[in-house]
Design a protein around this motif. Structure first.
Motif, short mmCIF file in Angstrom:
data_model
loop_
_atom_site.label_atom_id
_atom_site.label_comp_id
_atom_site.label_asym_id
_atom_site.label_seq_id
_atom_site.Cartn_x
_atom_site.Cartn_y
_atom_site.Cartn_z
N VAL B 12 0.87 -1.18 0.00
CA VAL B 12 0.00 0.00 0.00
C VAL B 12 0.90 1.23 0.00
CG1 VAL B 12 -1.95 -1.13 1.16
CG2 VAL B 12 -0.23 0.02 2.52
N ASN B 22 12.50 -0.40 -7.63
CA ASN B 22 13.56 0.32 -8.35
C ASN B 22 14.93 -0.31 -8.07
OD1 ASN B 22 11.93 2.17 -9.61
ND2 ASN B 22 12.21 3.77 -8.08
N LYS B 37 10.24 -2.43 -15.97
CA LYS B 37 9.46 -2.33 -14.74
C LYS B 37 8.18 -1.56 -15.05
CE LYS B 37 9.30 0.53 -10.93
NZ LYS B 37 9.56 0.97 -9.57
N SER B 38 7.10 -1.97 -14.43
CA SER B 38 5.85 -1.26 -14.66
C SER B 38 5.09 -1.18 -13.35
CB SER B 38 5.01 -2.02 -15.69
OG SER B 38 3.90 -1.24 -16.02
N VAL B 40 1.48 0.54 -11.10
CA VAL B 40 0.27 1.34 -11.00
C VAL B 40 0.25 1.93 -9.61
CG1 VAL B 40 -2.23 1.28 -10.89
CG2 VAL B 40 -1.04 0.06 -12.70
N HIS B 41 0.29 3.24 -9.54
CA HIS B 41 0.44 3.88 -8.23
C HIS B 41 -0.36 5.15 -8.16
CE1 HIS B 41 3.28 6.87 -9.98
NE2 HIS B 41 3.39 5.91 -10.85
N MET B 43 -3.22 6.15 -7.14
CA MET B 43 -3.95 6.56 -5.95
C MET B 43 -3.22 6.19 -4.68
SD MET B 43 -6.66 8.10 -6.68
CE MET B 43 -7.75 8.43 -8.05
N GLN B 45 -1.03 7.56 -2.77
CA GLN B 45 -0.93 8.51 -1.66
C GLN B 45 -2.24 8.60 -0.91
OE1 GLN B 45 0.69 12.12 -3.48
NE2 GLN B 45 2.36 11.88 -2.04
N ARG B 46 -3.32 8.16 -1.54
CA ARG B 46 -4.62 8.26 -0.88
C ARG B 46 -5.08 6.90 -0.37
NH1 ARG B 46 -3.04 11.10 -4.64
NH2 ARG B 46 -3.05 13.34 -4.41
N GLY B 47 -4.13 6.08 0.06
CA GLY B 47 -4.47 4.83 0.72
C GLY B 47 -4.70 3.65 -0.21
N GLY B 48 -4.55 3.86 -1.52
CA GLY B 48 -4.79 2.79 -2.47
C GLY B 48 -3.65 1.78 -2.50
N LEU B 64 4.94 -5.80 -18.51
CA LEU B 64 4.04 -6.50 -17.58
C LEU B 64 4.37 -7.98 -17.57
CD1 LEU B 64 0.61 -4.91 -18.53
CD2 LEU B 64 1.86 -4.57 -16.40
N GLU B 80 -2.58 -7.46 0.61
CA GLU B 80 -2.13 -7.18 -0.76
C GLU B 80 -1.45 -8.41 -1.36
OE1 GLU B 80 -3.27 -4.66 -2.44
OE2 GLU B 80 -4.27 -4.18 -0.56
#
Ligand code: TPP
Lengths: 590, 198
Positions: B12, B22, B37-38, B40-41, B43, B45-48, B64, B80
């Protein structure tokens, strides 16, 4: 030297190497990091413009005067900038103009999916599409060369998966491209630059002629290439889909396109002549496929692969197996199912001022026409206090329409500060001019938070880190002629509720600026609050403000001290006085 | 050199998932692999949730990982970890940090956080084994910098691969912020010790 870079870092590096000297953009995922990174190179000028159209006009001005300009935006930003895209296609410019447009298949961070390759054809301008970071770096220089040679803006299309993937980039490049030999200067040439009908009619044939020349160039450019393979399947592909296709069809013959408009008819025919079957693999719309079919080549494409969402290797493999293009594995492993688990949706941050505003709106049962930004999270349960959200700047026009049709409800518009500067000012003037009655609330956290805290006209600084004048939203509203304007701290809950009620009752159009700086940006942290379980009566109020540190426990709630930043809003709305600062005896202090 | 290695990271926001991935990318490149490297980030910072794919091979095309191909899952949060069984290759190993961050529906008492046993059976249904690691506890012991647990896990991972510890250390030193260098180096060694003990 080799360096691992994201697609967006590579675009910025490529822009620097290409000698871009003016860059303008409005932030938007997944394009934002291009300018964030570019602005750090020495000797360049870069700005966050107030919206994409303004950014494109800034880039156009620089290119008119002989500069090398870069403008970046997300896919929906092109809708905002489209008017300018169409005139610059006609006028051309003296210098060079590159537009990087970032599409977002699967809507990782967008309100809709759209395939902006259509804009290239629509506005009759060339479009390139790189497939990894190294190509992203090179594409800027290639685009600039085409721009300067053919007197045309050039669009580079990226997607989320390219912009936010990292791969290896060669950094031992030629030094920065020579700046133009002629000094920058604006040449007065009305027939080229003043698009009144008489002159525009002269420019249209120039545009059509330019497209023909570009189509010839497309046949020989190194951007497009045939990669030989067997004679069964010929794959036509571009962008990141090329990488997936290479894994699923390791032996096929490929036409790898680095330029997706105009398309190279000759190369397409050559590929079709070499193989038994042509397959077009492209995310979203059948843009290339339709072109190939119009040429009389019976290509397959969207009958096999979806036109919704982004691709990945597993998806392509399953589609290709079902269509019989590749054989299914002899020994199929049993499919592993994805378990049903609690989701982790994004939430307003602990300490976010938007929370105070939306809790107040929920309490007064307002009908809220919203907009786009972090504050759109006010629509999610348990706050559930936003009822429309379409595109940036829509809220104020929509609330005015709802009020004009005669709906008797507690209607308000809620719009963020960056969104207000982007496209809220014209509708606010409209509201005043047309004798509207609506209330507009600006959720003003002094920064463009959603896309990662870019400065805006309310912040007091620019992308280059230079101090700048602050535009005051309340003064702007008064300047337009609004008489009822209030500035409120949304965490002052009682005043917030009273002010909203007062404005809802008023017959005149009005503005509330709900002002509280973004907590992530300011990074202020106070001691975490604690709960006195003896006082807690389990009313559930504090759970309805959607603050992640607050957890339901046996007999009440508890607050996770590692996550709480001590804003104190939960204590404000607790009727029992059960939440407060820790005191020495282990109880709470109000 | 192996033919290919695919690493899936899950966590998270704020846990250092991106930093850890990295570092793994950098190690791959320095050891002569092609690397992609790929992530999805959007959201995060908002807890996602944050998810990141790192791939090493002589030539990597897709950024991917394809389902059923991940050789390692590095999960910084237990729930997660449980989301990705369909990505695990037969014989793969999941390194899971013993740490829970409650999602909103659990906070509100509407849904249950899965039990450790449940998570283990979800993951072993696809991969080979789950190794539970006290990365979070170690991070607290070392100074509680939120991203330290990730580097502890990298220390563990490094013992399961052929690349020299030296290369890992250099990459950690070069990629973490200068003022946290020492702490992160300690966290890396703590991970190597943890692996020796397990
Ligand atoms: C035309 C267009 N450009 C850019 C975006 C991307 N975008 C979505 S929200 C947002 C910023 C919102 O900032 P603000 O209004 O200040 O609200 P905050 O996130 O700070 O609460 C941006 C740039 C978009 N959706 N549409």
């Amino acid at each position: 030297m080799k360096k691992i870079m994201s697609g967006n870092e590579a675009f910025a590096y490529g822009a620097y190497l290409a000698g871009i000297n003016v860059a303008a953009a409005y932030p938007g995922t997944p394009s934002t990091e291009i300018l964030d990174n570019f602005s750090k190179y020495s000797g360049v000028y870069a700005e966050w413009s107030t919206n994409e159209k303004v950014a494109l006009d800034v880039g156009i001005g620089a290119a008119y005067a002989g500069g090398r300009a870069l403008v970046t935006m997300k896919h929906v930003g092109m809708n905002v900038a489209a008017d300018s895209l169409f005139y610059i296609s006609y006028t051309g410019m003296k210098g060079g103009l590159v537009i990087i447009n970032a599409d977002d298949p699967s809507m990782h961070s967008s309100q809709n999916e759209q395939d902006n390759r259509h804009y290239a054809r629509f506005a009759k301008v060339p479009m390139l599409e790189p497939a990894d970071s190294e190509e992203a770096k090179q594409s800027v220089k290639a685009a600039l060369e085409i721009s300067e040679k053919f007197d045309t803006p050039v669009i580079i299309r990226t997607t989320t998966r390219l912009s936010h993937s990292l791969s290896i980039v060669e950094t031992e490049d030629e030094p920065v491209a020579e700046s133009l030999s002629e000094p920058v200067a604006f040449e007065r040439n009305p027939v080229k630059y003043v698009m009144v009908p008489a002159f525009a009619r002269q420019r249209h044939p120039v545009v059509e002629d330019r497209l023909k020349k570009l189509a010839v160039m497309a046949e020989t450019t190194a951007l497009n290439r045939i990669e030989p393979g067997d004679d069964e399947i010929g794959v036509i592909v571009s962008g990141v889909a090329y990488q997936y296709a290479r894994e699923v069809f390791p032996n096929a013959t490929f036409l790898k396109l680095g330029m997706v408009y105009p398309l190279p008819a000759g190369l397409i025919k050559e590929l079709a002549g070499r193989v038994k079957q042509v397959v077009v693999i492209e995310e979203l719309d059948p843009f290339i496929e339709e072109h190939v079919r119009l040429m009389g080549i019976p290509a397959r494409g969207k009958d096999i692969f979806p036109n919704i969402g982004e691709f990945n290797p597993g998806l392509l493999r399953r589609c290709a197996q079902e269509a019989g293009l590749i054989s299914a594995p002899v020994q199929s492993t049993p499919a592993v199912s994805v378990p049903q688990l609690p989701g982790r949706p994004p939430m307003l941050c602990p300490g976010c001022g938007h929370r105070g505003l939306f809790y107040a709106l929920q309490r007064v049962k307002a009908l809220v026409h919203g907009d786009i930004g972090c504050y759109t999270l006010g629509s999610a349960p348990p706050l559930s206090a936003m009822h429309t959200s379409g595109c940036m700047g829509a809220s104020i026009g929509v609330v005015h329409g709802v009020d004009k049709v005669g709906v008797k409800d507690r209607t308000v518009a809620v719009i963020g500060d960056s969104t207000f500067f982007h496209s809220g000012v014209a509708p606010l003037i409209n509201l005043h001019y047309n004798n509207g009655t609506s209330t507009v609330i600006v959720a003003d956290n002094r920064v463009t938070a959603m896309t990662g805290h870019q400065a805006n006209p309310g912040t007091g600084s620019t992308l280059m880190g230079i101090e700048s004048p602050v535009v005051k939203i309340d003064e702007l509203a008064r300047g337009i002629g609004f008489k009822k304007v209030d500035v409120v701290n949304p965490y002052d809950f009682k005043t917030m509720v009273d002010t909203i009620k007062d404005h809802l009752q008023s017959k005149e159009p009005s503005v509330i600026v709900a002002q509280y700086p973004c907590v992530l940006y300011k990074r202020e942290r106070k001691p975490a609050l604690v709960v006195d379980l003896e006082k807690c009566n389990e009313c559930g109020n504090c759970l309805r403000i959607a603050c992640s540190p607050i957890t339901k426990v046996e007999g009440g709630v508890s607050i996770n001290a590692a996550l709480c930043i001590g804003c104190g809003f939960c204590a404000t709305i607790c009727n029992q006085g059960a939440i407060g600062l820790p005191n020495r005896e282990g109880g709470t202090e109000q | 050199m192996r033919k290919k290695l695919d690493f899936l990271f899950a966590g998270v926001g704020g846990q250092g998932t991106i930093l850890a991935s990295n570092i793994v990318s950098e190690v791959g490149m320095r050891c002569g692999y092609d690397v992609k490297k790929s992530e999805v980030h959007g959201m995060s910072q908002r807890g996602g949730a944050v998810e990141s794919h790192v791939r090493w091979a002589e030539k990597v095309y897709s950024p991917l990982i394809e389902e059923g191909n991940a050789d390692f899952l590095l999960a910084f949060e237990m729930l997660e970890a449980a989301r990705w069984p369909h990505f695990l290759a037969p014989g793969s190993v999941a390194l899971v940090n013993i740490h829970q961050v409650m999602p909103p529906s659990v906070n509100l008492g509407q849904e249950k956080y899965p039990e450790e046993k449940e998570i283990e059976s979800i993951l072993t249904g696809a991969g080979d084994r789950v190794i539970w690691l006290e990365g979070a506890a170690k991070a607290v012991e070392l100074g509680n910098h939120p991203t330290l647990a990730g580097v502890v896990l990298l220390g563990v991972l490094s013992t399961r691969l052929d690349e020299p510890a030296e290369t890992w250390l250099r990459a950690v030193e070069d990629l973490v912020p200068a003022k946290f260098k020492e702490l992160n180096v300690k966290a890396f060694w703590a991970g190597r010790e943890m692996a020796a003990g397990s």
